[in-house]
Design a protein around this motif. Structure first.
Motif, mmCIF file in Angstrom:
data_model
loop_
_atom_site.group_PDB
_atom_site.id
_atom_site.type_symbol
_atom_site.label_atom_id
_atom_site.label_comp_id
_atom_site.label_asym_id
_atom_site.label_seq_id
_atom_site.Cartn_x
_atom_site.Cartn_y
_atom_site.Cartn_z
ATOM 1 N N VAL A 120 -16.526 -44.209 -28.869
ATOM 2 C CA VAL A 120 -17.829 -43.545 -28.407
ATOM 3 C C VAL A 120 -17.655 -42.056 -28.054
ATOM 4 O O VAL A 120 -18.645 -41.348 -27.909
ATOM 5 C CB VAL A 120 -17.887 -44.275 -26.851
ATOM 6 C CG1 VAL A 120 -16.845 -43.840 -26.000
ATOM 7 C CG2 VAL A 120 -19.258 -43.736 -26.081
ATOM 8 N N TRP A 121 -16.587 -41.656 -27.803
ATOM 9 C CA TRP A 121 -16.124 -40.140 -27.665
ATOM 10 C C TRP A 121 -16.746 -39.302 -28.773
ATOM 11 O O TRP A 121 -17.165 -38.089 -28.492
ATOM 12 C CB TRP A 121 -14.642 -39.986 -27.648
ATOM 13 C CG TRP A 121 -13.884 -40.830 -26.676
ATOM 14 C CD1 TRP A 121 -13.188 -41.763 -27.021
ATOM 15 C CD2 TRP A 121 -14.390 -40.991 -25.297
ATOM 16 N NE1 TRP A 121 -12.699 -42.490 -25.506
ATOM 17 C CE2 TRP A 121 -13.736 -42.107 -24.824
ATOM 18 C CE3 TRP A 121 -15.167 -40.376 -24.263
ATOM 19 C CZ2 TRP A 121 -13.393 -42.565 -23.354
ATOM 20 C CZ3 TRP A 121 -15.182 -40.796 -22.873
ATOM 21 C CH2 TRP A 121 -14.293 -41.763 -22.472
ATOM 22 N N PHE B 297 -19.659 -39.996 -30.405
ATOM 23 C CA PHE B 297 -20.967 -39.861 -30.205
ATOM 24 C C PHE B 297 -21.123 -38.721 -29.039
ATOM 25 O O PHE B 297 -22.120 -38.009 -29.135
ATOM 26 C CB PHE B 297 -21.563 -41.163 -29.765
ATOM 27 C CG PHE B 297 -21.440 -42.208 -30.968
ATOM 28 C CD1 PHE B 297 -22.195 -41.976 -32.131
ATOM 29 C CD2 PHE B 297 -20.695 -43.204 -30.858
ATOM 30 C CE1 PHE B 297 -22.274 -42.802 -33.108
ATOM 31 C CE2 PHE B 297 -20.554 -44.312 -32.127
ATOM 32 C CZ PHE B 297 -21.504 -43.783 -33.147
ATOM 33 N N VAL B 298 -20.259 -39.007 -28.242
ATOM 34 C CA VAL B 298 -20.354 -37.829 -27.000
ATOM 35 C C VAL B 298 -20.202 -36.604 -27.535
ATOM 36 O O VAL B 298 -21.051 -35.622 -27.317
ATOM 37 C CB VAL B 298 -19.510 -38.050 -26.122
ATOM 38 C CG1 VAL B 298 -19.135 -36.954 -25.163
ATOM 39 C CG2 VAL B 298 -19.680 -39.380 -25.154
ATOM 40 N N LEU C 14 -23.127 -33.427 -27.405
ATOM 41 C CA LEU C 14 -22.689 -32.237 -26.736
ATOM 42 C C LEU C 14 -22.824 -30.908 -27.678
ATOM 43 O O LEU C 14 -23.482 -29.915 -27.374
ATOM 44 C CB LEU C 14 -21.179 -32.092 -26.191
ATOM 45 C CG LEU C 14 -21.135 -33.249 -25.094
ATOM 46 C CD1 LEU C 14 -19.775 -32.928 -24.308
ATOM 47 C CD2 LEU C 14 -22.190 -32.922 -23.955
ATOM 48 N N LEU D 97 -16.747 -28.110 -26.307
ATOM 49 C CA LEU D 97 -16.302 -29.386 -25.798
ATOM 50 C C LEU D 97 -16.759 -30.245 -27.095
ATOM 51 O O LEU D 97 -16.100 -31.234 -27.244
ATOM 52 C CB LEU D 97 -16.934 -29.690 -24.504
ATOM 53 C CG LEU D 97 -16.228 -29.123 -23.317
ATOM 54 C CD1 LEU D 97 -16.758 -29.390 -22.109
ATOM 55 C CD2 LEU D 97 -14.813 -29.608 -23.328
ATOM 56 N N TYR E 186 -14.462 -32.584 -29.269
ATOM 57 C CA TYR E 186 -14.524 -34.242 -29.192
ATOM 58 C C TYR E 186 -14.722 -34.665 -30.594
ATOM 59 O O TYR E 186 -14.479 -35.727 -31.039
ATOM 60 C CB TYR E 186 -15.658 -34.714 -28.441
ATOM 61 C CG TYR E 186 -15.220 -35.061 -26.833
ATOM 62 C CD1 TYR E 186 -14.620 -34.037 -26.089
ATOM 63 C CD2 TYR E 186 -15.333 -36.223 -26.405
ATOM 64 C CE1 TYR E 186 -14.291 -34.259 -24.869
ATOM 65 C CE2 TYR E 186 -14.614 -36.405 -25.280
ATOM 66 C CZ TYR E 186 -14.191 -35.535 -24.393
ATOM 67 O OH TYR E 186 -13.896 -35.879 -23.090
ATOM 68 N N LEU F 169 -30.513 -40.862 -31.055
ATOM 69 C CA LEU F 169 -29.073 -41.108 -30.848
ATOM 70 C C LEU F 169 -28.798 -42.694 -30.429
ATOM 71 O O LEU F 169 -28.275 -43.346 -30.997
ATOM 72 C CB LEU F 169 -28.305 -40.138 -30.091
ATOM 73 C CG LEU F 169 -26.806 -40.104 -30.275
ATOM 74 C CD1 LEU F 169 -26.362 -39.952 -31.697
ATOM 75 C CD2 LEU F 169 -25.956 -39.642 -29.296
ATOM 76 N N ILE G 57 -27.042 -45.737 -32.470
ATOM 77 C CA ILE G 57 -26.059 -46.269 -32.156
ATOM 78 C C ILE G 57 -26.292 -47.945 -31.853
ATOM 79 O O ILE G 57 -25.340 -48.570 -32.339
ATOM 80 C CB ILE G 57 -25.476 -45.868 -30.438
ATOM 81 C CG1 ILE G 57 -24.935 -44.241 -30.890
ATOM 82 C CG2 ILE G 57 -24.184 -46.601 -30.183
ATOM 83 C CD1 ILE G 57 -24.817 -43.619 -29.487
ATOM 84 N N PHE H 80 -21.615 -48.053 -24.418
ATOM 85 C CA PHE H 80 -21.790 -46.536 -25.149
ATOM 86 C C PHE H 80 -22.877 -45.950 -24.603
ATOM 87 O O PHE H 80 -22.597 -44.643 -24.303
ATOM 88 C CB PHE H 80 -21.884 -46.901 -26.444
ATOM 89 C CG PHE H 80 -20.828 -47.332 -27.356
ATOM 90 C CD1 PHE H 80 -20.010 -47.992 -26.964
ATOM 91 C CD2 PHE H 80 -20.662 -46.448 -28.623
ATOM 92 C CE1 PHE H 80 -18.792 -48.346 -28.072
ATOM 93 C CE2 PHE H 80 -19.784 -46.896 -29.601
ATOM 94 C CZ PHE H 80 -18.599 -47.514 -29.147
ATOM 95 N N LEU I 272 -22.658 -42.060 -22.421
ATOM 96 C CA LEU I 272 -23.187 -40.868 -22.925
ATOM 97 C C LEU I 272 -23.916 -40.388 -21.834
ATOM 98 O O LEU I 272 -24.138 -39.113 -21.338
ATOM 99 C CB LEU I 272 -24.063 -41.284 -23.956
ATOM 100 C CG LEU I 272 -23.777 -41.184 -25.463
ATOM 101 C CD1 LEU I 272 -25.229 -41.710 -26.196
ATOM 102 C CD2 LEU I 272 -23.199 -40.022 -26.017
ATOM 103 N N PHE J 3 -21.854 -38.247 -19.340
ATOM 104 C CA PHE J 3 -21.602 -36.682 -19.866
ATOM 105 C C PHE J 3 -23.011 -36.039 -19.578
ATOM 106 O O PHE J 3 -22.880 -34.843 -19.112
ATOM 107 C CB PHE J 3 -21.218 -36.813 -21.185
ATOM 108 C CG PHE J 3 -19.789 -37.050 -21.201
ATOM 109 C CD1 PHE J 3 -18.842 -36.143 -21.435
ATOM 110 C CD2 PHE J 3 -19.188 -38.258 -21.515
ATOM 111 C CE1 PHE J 3 -17.546 -36.225 -21.378
ATOM 112 C CE2 PHE J 3 -17.919 -38.568 -21.508
ATOM 113 C CZ PHE J 3 -17.036 -37.676 -21.607
#
Lengths: 74, 568
Positions: free
Chosen positions: A13-14, A16-17, A21, A60, A64, B30, B34, B191, B195, B198
């Protein structure tokens, strides 16, 4: 039947984060640069928050994406 | 300033530019992508309903805290901070941190070792089908009603803040949530929650940063608040609670410590399946214990992006906000403080990020509700009562359909609430009826092996009745009953809710103990893995200090205490 190992191939998942970002950082950074000489009518607009906040997101997000990219062994 | 003046004459709080709309559209694209990507991994029941039980402590911990970080929470608590001051932070600190640590250290091993899919599932193993059925049916009904209420509230916020059409917001958000949760199950929900975590931080953190720059730091902000609102204390947490009359919330410290901290928070964070389900997805017992503790550190920091903007609103906004029920045309409500602060500091791009964070919060909340509903319906109602021995694939299919049906019922509820707005308060109150007594039932069941099957059911039932009774009496005849149950005639609704929770939990515990003493306990061998004294929980003697959940739990509690002292 799906093997157990396939489970472990889910993209973290990181990642996609990081993508989110990074993309948002680029958009915000560019829009901050575009309005540099003509800042929006907000309080403290002279600090150009979109430029440094967008830059922070880019850094960031990039880290990631790099650390958790698909295929990289963890 | 021109922007703020312009907002007085416009029907919407903010205007979005092209880049803002692009940021929102990218988010929708997105999460759908996903959802479709994760569909291939959600093929078995454990995958679909518990995300394969393979989440790390960090992912489960962020999802756990995120499931409670919805947009209504953010807007509402920022509004409460404007109204009540820093006392609103009690709901993030004493109202969360001890309960999260307690869940991780004491309760999580039992949920996890029993391999249950849900909280009602644990009740079935511990007490049998009566207590489990009562808990499952009430949870399923309340969850879906809450989902509808949230959907309606989201549409209203989007209309007020952005000027979007109500029907457009409802249809687009529910279609998106329906597609990605039906496809990827709890994988998708988790998931999306990570997201959202953040997005909310990066979307809202600029408000306190720029607010502190504008006011010259904490002392500058406090000075401005005193200047704008002389004689009122908005910046101390415990000092003004030595009497009901000394604080704007009309609450005494006993209500916060015992009603909120010891009962309501414990009930919510340890037995509300919506949040507990996230931790059940952890890959092993250690991760399951660590996840809520990791969540507690982030929860402790949330007042920075919720409470501080509310306080800054008192310091810098040129207008005075009013309660929603008293707002006239051209006036802003307490709950508008966060969008107002966002519009004050954020131009194109940053505004889109902030609004996307709100949209993501709403959608993650909806996804959380429908995924928890699908699990409880399929495993705790459909499987035990309607179809016992179907293949796993059948239950997964049922879960996917439940997601869609749950959303359709939520949409129906949203339109019902649209016609009867007062329903909203009652649905939210209904949800509170079950949480406090359920905590008593689950905790006694885990810690005392003597508690019998009948005691579990009757204790829970009596606790719920007590909660409904005290709520109804205080609403029907406040002059007479508020002083009795909430210990003061000037106790405000928030304070009343704390004492209502306290009395319902006490009732549940007393009835459970009394019935236990006159009924036959279950044999020990049936309770292995379910009760503290009969369960060999791994003690982790050989793990280093930094790898022990209990160490981090103690650190979290120490930080929590330091914060209380700083803002006393």
């Amino acid at each position: 039947m799906r093997s157990v190992s396939e489970k472990h191939h889910i993209i973290p998942v990181w990642f996609f984060v990081g993508v989110l970002l990074l993309v948002y950082g680029v958009l915000i950074f560019v829009s901050g640069l575009a309005e540099w000489s003509n800042p929006p009518n907000t309080v403290l607009a002279e600090l150009h928050a979109p430029v440094w906040w967008g830059g922070l997101l880019v850094v960031l997000g990039g880290v990631y994406c790099l650390m958790f990219r698909p295929g990289k062994s963890t | 300033m021109n922007l703020v003046m312009a907002m007085y004459v416009e029907t919407r709080l903010v205007h979005l530019s092209g880049v803002d709309l692009a940021i929102i559209a990218i988010y929708f694209a997105l999460v759908l992508a996903i959802g479709f990507y994760l569909k291939r991994f959600a093929q078995t029941g454990e995958d679909f309903f518990l995300a394969g039980r393979e989440m790390t402590a960090w992912v489960a911990g962020l999802a756990f805290v995120s499931a409670n970080l919805g947009s209504l929470e953010l807007l509402g608590w920022a509004g409460n901070a404007y109204q009540y001051g820093i006392m609103a932070a009690h709901w993030y600190w004493v109202g969360a941190i001890p309960a999260m640590v307690f869940l991780g250290i004491v309760m999580m091993p039992f949920y996890y070792i029993s391999k249950t899919h849900s909280v009602p599932g644990y009740l079935k193993l511990r007490y049998g089908s009566e207590a489990s059925g009562l808990s499952a049916i009430t949870f399923a009904v309340m969850t879906i009603l809450m989902s509808g209420v949230n959907m309606y509230a989201m549409a209203v916020v989007m209309e007020v803040v952005l000027g979007w059409n109500l029907h457009f917001s409802i249809v687009v958000s529910s279609l998106t949530v329906g597609v990605y949760v039906a496809a990827g199950g709890l994988f998708s929900a988790i998931f999306n929650e990570v997201l959202q975590f953040f997005l909310i931080w990066f979307g809202a953190l600029l408000i306190p940063i720029l607010g502190m720059v504008e006011t010259g730091g904490w002392s500058g902000m406090v000075a401005r608040i005193h200047q704008n609102f002389p004689g009122q204390d908005f910046t101390h947490m415990w000092g003004p609670m030595n009497s009901f009359a000394n604080n704007p919330m009309g609450i005494h410290w006993t209500g916060i410590v015992f009603g909120l901290g010891a009962v309501q928070a414990m009930g919510y964070w340890t037995t509300d399946f919506l949040v507990v389900q996230r931790v059940l997805s952890a890959k092993d017992v250690r991760s399951a214990k660590l996840a809520p503790i990791i969540g507690s550190f982030f929860k402790m920091a949330v007042p920075l992006i919720v409470i501080l903007p509310g306080l800054l609103g008192r310091a810098v906004l040129p207008m005075h906000l009013v309660p929603g029920s008293e707002a006239q045309a051209g006036q802003f409500r307490y709950d508008d403080v966060l969008p107002l602060m966002l519009a004050r500091y954020c131009g194109p791009g940053l505004l889109g990020l902030g609004i996307t964070a709100l949209v993501a919060g709403f959608m993650a909340g909806m996804a959380g509700n429908v995924s928890a509903f699908a699990t409880v319906w399929t495993y705790d109602i459909y499987r035990p009562y309607l179809r016992k021995d179907a293949p796993d694939k059948h239950y997964v299919s049922m879960g996917r359909w439940c997601t869609i049906i749950g959303l359709i019922v939520s949409i129906g509820t949203a339109y019902l609430v649209m016609r009867f707005t007062s329903m909203m308060d009652y649905v939210q109150a209904l949800f509170g009826f079950f949480i406090a007594p359920l905590f008593g039932t689950v905790l006694l069941g885990m810690l005392w092996k003597r508690v019998s099957r009948a005691a579990g059911f009757w204790g829970l039932f009596a606790g719920v009745l007590s909660s409904v009774g005290t709520f109804s009496l205080m609403k029907l005849d406040p002059d007479r009953w508020v002083r009795v149950f909430a210990l003061s005639p000037i106790a405000k609704p928030l304070a009343q809710a704390m004492y209502q929770a306290l009395w319902s939990c006490v009732t549940c515990v007393v009835v459970t103990v009394l019935v236990t003493l006159v009924t036959k306990p279950r044999p020990d061998e049936e309770l292995v893995g379910l009760v503290y004294s009969l369960t060999p929980v791994a003690r982790e003697e050989h793990a280093s200090l930094l790898h022990k959940p209990v160490f981090w739990g103690v650190v979290a509690l120490a930080l929590f205490l330091i914060l209380q002292i700083i803002f006393w």
